[in-house]
Design a protein around this motif. Sequence first.
Motif, PDB file in Angstrom:
ATOM      1  N   VAL A  94     -23.268  -4.918  13.203  1.00  0.00           N
ATOM      2  CA  VAL A  94     -24.110  -3.817  13.676  1.00  0.00           C
ATOM      3  C   VAL A  94     -23.400  -3.085  14.811  1.00  0.00           C
ATOM      4  CG1 VAL A  94     -26.368  -3.132  14.550  1.00  0.00           C
ATOM      5  CG2 VAL A  94     -26.157  -5.182  13.137  1.00  0.00           C
ATOM      6  N   ILE A  95     -23.287  -1.779  14.665  1.00  0.00           N
ATOM      7  CA  ILE A  95     -22.750  -0.926  15.724  1.00  0.00           C
ATOM      8  C   ILE A  95     -23.928  -0.145  16.304  1.00  0.00           C
ATOM      9  CG2 ILE A  95     -21.259   1.030  16.285  1.00  0.00           C
ATOM     10  CD1 ILE A  95     -19.406   0.121  14.046  1.00  0.00           C
ATOM     11  N   ILE A  96     -24.129  -0.241  17.616  1.00  0.00           N
ATOM     12  CA  ILE A  96     -25.268   0.410  18.268  1.00  0.00           C
ATOM     13  C   ILE A  96     -24.752   1.389  19.316  1.00  0.00           C
ATOM     14  CG2 ILE A  96     -27.373   0.073  19.631  1.00  0.00           C
ATOM     15  CD1 ILE A  96     -27.553  -2.736  18.485  1.00  0.00           C
ATOM     16  N   GLU A 121     -32.570   6.756  22.643  1.00  0.00           N
ATOM     17  CA  GLU A 121     -32.315   6.591  21.220  1.00  0.00           C
ATOM     18  C   GLU A 121     -31.275   5.496  21.017  1.00  0.00           C
ATOM     19  OE1 GLU A 121     -31.050   9.661  17.759  1.00  0.00           O
ATOM     20  OE2 GLU A 121     -29.414   9.045  19.104  1.00  0.00           O
ATOM     21  N   PHE A 122     -31.557   4.592  20.082  1.00  0.00           N
ATOM     22  CA  PHE A 122     -30.601   3.587  19.653  1.00  0.00           C
ATOM     23  C   PHE A 122     -30.186   3.932  18.224  1.00  0.00           C
ATOM     24  CE2 PHE A 122     -33.212   1.651  22.886  1.00  0.00           C
ATOM     25  CZ  PHE A 122     -32.316   0.935  23.668  1.00  0.00           C
ATOM     26  N   LEU A 123     -28.961   4.389  18.058  1.00  0.00           N
ATOM     27  CA  LEU A 123     -28.430   4.687  16.726  1.00  0.00           C
ATOM     28  C   LEU A 123     -27.720   3.429  16.233  1.00  0.00           C
ATOM     29  CD1 LEU A 123     -27.629   6.530  14.362  1.00  0.00           C
ATOM     30  CD2 LEU A 123     -25.657   7.256  15.729  1.00  0.00           C
ATOM     31  N   CYS A 124     -28.200   2.874  15.137  1.00  0.00           N
ATOM     32  CA  CYS A 124     -27.696   1.595  14.641  1.00  0.00           C
ATOM     33  C   CYS A 124     -27.164   1.766  13.220  1.00  0.00           C
ATOM     34  CB  CYS A 124     -28.796   0.541  14.626  1.00  0.00           C
ATOM     35  SG  CYS A 124     -29.725   0.446  16.173  1.00  0.00           S
ATOM     36  N   HIS A 133     -23.563   0.312   5.696  1.00  0.00           N
ATOM     37  CA  HIS A 133     -24.536  -0.343   4.822  1.00  0.00           C
ATOM     38  C   HIS A 133     -25.946   0.193   4.993  1.00  0.00           C
ATOM     39  CE1 HIS A 133     -26.556  -3.774   2.791  1.00  0.00           C
ATOM     40  NE2 HIS A 133     -25.411  -3.862   2.149  1.00  0.00           N
ATOM     41  N   SER A 134     -26.347   0.488   6.227  1.00  0.00           N
ATOM     42  CA  SER A 134     -27.685   1.039   6.478  1.00  0.00           C
ATOM     43  C   SER A 134     -27.671   1.777   7.812  1.00  0.00           C
ATOM     44  CB  SER A 134     -28.745  -0.063   6.488  1.00  0.00           C
ATOM     45  OG  SER A 134     -28.532  -0.952   7.577  1.00  0.00           O
ATOM     46  N   LEU A 135     -28.696   2.586   8.007  1.00  0.00           N
ATOM     47  CA  LEU A 135     -28.756   3.461   9.180  1.00  0.00           C
ATOM     48  C   LEU A 135     -30.155   3.400   9.780  1.00  0.00           C
ATOM     49  CD1 LEU A 135     -27.670   5.911  10.916  1.00  0.00           C
ATOM     50  CD2 LEU A 135     -28.449   7.376   9.045  1.00  0.00           C
ATOM     51  N   ALA A 136     -30.214   3.322  11.097  1.00  0.00           N
ATOM     52  CA  ALA A 136     -31.506   3.324  11.779  1.00  0.00           C
ATOM     53  C   ALA A 136     -31.400   4.087  13.092  1.00  0.00           C
ATOM     54  CB  ALA A 136     -31.980   1.901  12.042  1.00  0.00           C
ATOM     55  N   ARG A 137     -32.441   4.828  13.389  1.00  0.00           N
ATOM     56  CA  ARG A 137     -32.567   5.483  14.694  1.00  0.00           C
ATOM     57  C   ARG A 137     -33.875   4.999  15.313  1.00  0.00           C
ATOM     58  NH1 ARG A 137     -29.047   9.900  15.277  1.00  0.00           N
ATOM     59  NH2 ARG A 137     -28.034  10.558  13.342  1.00  0.00           N
ATOM     60  N   ILE A 138     -33.761   4.319  16.452  1.00  0.00           N
ATOM     61  CA  ILE A 138     -34.934   3.781  17.134  1.00  0.00           C
ATOM     62  C   ILE A 138     -35.128   4.539  18.439  1.00  0.00           C
ATOM     63  CG2 ILE A 138     -35.919   1.762  18.277  1.00  0.00           C
ATOM     64  CD1 ILE A 138     -33.440   1.266  15.496  1.00  0.00           C
ATOM     65  N   TYR A 139     -36.349   5.006  18.644  1.00  0.00           N
ATOM     66  CA  TYR A 139     -36.673   5.776  19.847  1.00  0.00           C
ATOM     67  C   TYR A 139     -37.739   5.034  20.645  1.00  0.00           C
ATOM     68  CZ  TYR A 139     -34.314   9.491  17.289  1.00  0.00           C
ATOM     69  OH  TYR A 139     -33.390  10.226  16.580  1.00  0.00           O
ATOM     70  N   VAL A 140     -37.500   4.878  21.953  1.00  0.00           N
ATOM     71  CA  VAL A 140     -38.474   4.238  22.828  1.00  0.00           C
ATOM     72  C   VAL A 140     -38.586   5.051  24.110  1.00  0.00           C
ATOM     73  CG1 VAL A 140     -37.964   1.925  21.923  1.00  0.00           C
ATOM     74  CG2 VAL A 140     -36.757   2.751  23.936  1.00  0.00           C
ATOM     75  N   PRO A 141     -39.757   5.013  24.778  1.00  0.00           N
ATOM     76  CA  PRO A 141     -39.859   5.644  26.094  1.00  0.00           C
ATOM     77  C   PRO A 141     -38.809   5.057  27.033  1.00  0.00           C
ATOM     78  CG  PRO A 141     -42.043   5.092  25.248  1.00  0.00           C
ATOM     79  CD  PRO A 141     -41.046   4.441  24.331  1.00  0.00           C
ATOM     80  N   ARG A 142     -38.221   5.889  27.871  1.00  0.00           N
ATOM     81  CA  ARG A 142     -37.102   5.461  28.703  1.00  0.00           C
ATOM     82  C   ARG A 142     -37.428   4.239  29.562  1.00  0.00           C
ATOM     83  NH1 ARG A 142     -33.682   9.216  31.001  1.00  0.00           N
ATOM     84  NH2 ARG A 142     -34.006  10.371  29.052  1.00  0.00           N
ATOM     85  N   PRO A 152     -34.567 -11.007  15.424  1.00  0.00           N
ATOM     86  CA  PRO A 152     -34.346 -11.458  14.059  1.00  0.00           C
ATOM     87  C   PRO A 152     -34.112 -10.315  13.085  1.00  0.00           C
ATOM     88  CG  PRO A 152     -36.669 -11.554  14.603  1.00  0.00           C
ATOM     89  CD  PRO A 152     -35.942 -11.198  15.874  1.00  0.00           C
ATOM     90  N   SER A 153     -34.211  -9.081  13.579  1.00  0.00           N
ATOM     91  CA  SER A 153     -33.956  -7.906  12.750  1.00  0.00           C
ATOM     92  C   SER A 153     -32.588  -7.331  13.109  1.00  0.00           C
ATOM     93  CB  SER A 153     -35.038  -6.847  13.000  1.00  0.00           C
ATOM     94  OG  SER A 153     -34.670  -5.615  12.445  1.00  0.00           O
ATOM     95  N   PRO A 154     -31.918  -6.667  12.153  1.00  0.00           N
ATOM     96  CA  PRO A 154     -30.630  -6.052  12.487  1.00  0.00           C
ATOM     97  C   PRO A 154     -30.769  -4.810  13.351  1.00  0.00           C
ATOM     98  CG  PRO A 154     -31.236  -5.588  10.214  1.00  0.00           C
ATOM     99  CD  PRO A 154     -32.239  -6.567  10.731  1.00  0.00           C
ATOM    100  N   TRP A 155     -32.017  -4.434  13.696  1.00  0.00           N
ATOM    101  CA  TRP A 155     -32.229  -3.261  14.525  1.00  0.00           C
ATOM    102  C   TRP A 155     -32.934  -3.667  15.813  1.00  0.00           C
ATOM    103  CZ3 TRP A 155     -34.107  -3.078   9.300  1.00  0.00           C
ATOM    104  CH2 TRP A 155     -33.177  -2.525   8.409  1.00  0.00           C
ATOM    105  N   PRO A 156     -32.634  -2.989  16.915  1.00  0.00           N
ATOM    106  CA  PRO A 156     -33.293  -3.306  18.185  1.00  0.00           C
ATOM    107  C   PRO A 156     -34.803  -3.127  18.085  1.00  0.00           C
ATOM    108  CG  PRO A 156     -31.415  -1.862  18.518  1.00  0.00           C
ATOM    109  CD  PRO A 156     -31.663  -1.900  17.043  1.00  0.00           C
ATOM    110  N   GLN A 157     -35.525  -3.904  18.889  1.00  0.00           N
ATOM    111  CA  GLN A 157     -36.978  -3.810  18.917  1.00  0.00           C
ATOM    112  C   GLN A 157     -37.462  -3.800  20.356  1.00  0.00           C
ATOM    113  OE1 GLN A 157     -37.577  -7.308  16.354  1.00  0.00           O
ATOM    114  NE2 GLN A 157     -38.701  -5.987  14.968  1.00  0.00           N
TER     115      GLN A 157
END
Length: 235
Positions: A94-96, A121-124, A133-142, A152-157
Amino acid sequence: MTPAVPSRRHTIAADLRTQISTGNLKAGERLPSETQLATHYKVSTPTLRNALALLQAEGLIEKVHGKGNFIRPPLRRITYAGGGRTPFDPALQVIIRTTNLRARGHLRTLLKVSSNSPLTEFLCITHEGKSPHSLARIYVPRDLAAAVQLGPSPWPQAVDPISAEIRETVTARLPTPEEATTLRISSTLAVLAITSVATNTTGRVVEAALLVLPGDRADAVFTTHPTTEERKTKR
C-alpha cells in the motif's frame, strides 16, 4: 436459425485467450507488436486493437504505454466485505499519500461540513508487485487526521467500524480517465465504485471513503444480521 458467425475480433481474442490459458503465452510475456499481430491474423490494425481490448477488459493482458502489450499474471482478488472490514492482504503493498485541503463541492456534502472546512485526504493505491491493484481516497476532518490508522483493512480508517454507523453506496460503472490511467486498466473495464460514509455515536461524519475496485479482481459481499426485534417476531 443459422448461428451467428463470430466476428474477427472475437475469433482473435478467443485464440489468444486459449494460448494464455494453456500456457503457450506466459505471465509477464510481451506480445508481438500490434502490426505483427495484425499481419499474422490478416486483419487491419483497428480490428486487432479491438480484439486486444476484449482481453484487456477481462484482465488477461495490459497495455504499458511505450512498451507494448503484456500477459498479466493471475490477479489476486479483493473481497470487499462492507463496513470497511476488507481484510488486509500482506501480498499487496500500500502506498499512501497525505494531502491537506479544504471542503468544497461533493466533499462538503459527504462530510456535512461547511465550505472550506479543513480536511485531510489519504490517497491509497495498493500494488501487487509492480501492478496497481486498487484505489481509495479517504477524507476526514483535519482534527481527526492524527487518529487515522492502518488496521485490518488495506485503507486507513478514522473510526472503529464496529462502533460507527456506516452508509455505503455501491455502483458499477466505467472508470474515469484518471482512474484507468492510475490503475492501468482498460477504459472499457467496469469498476466497483464504493462510497462509504462513517458517522460516530454523536452523529458526526468522521470519514468519507471513495473506493475504486476493478471488476476483474473484486467481489463485494454483504451480510445482514436480523435485529433482536426481528428474531422475536419470527419465534
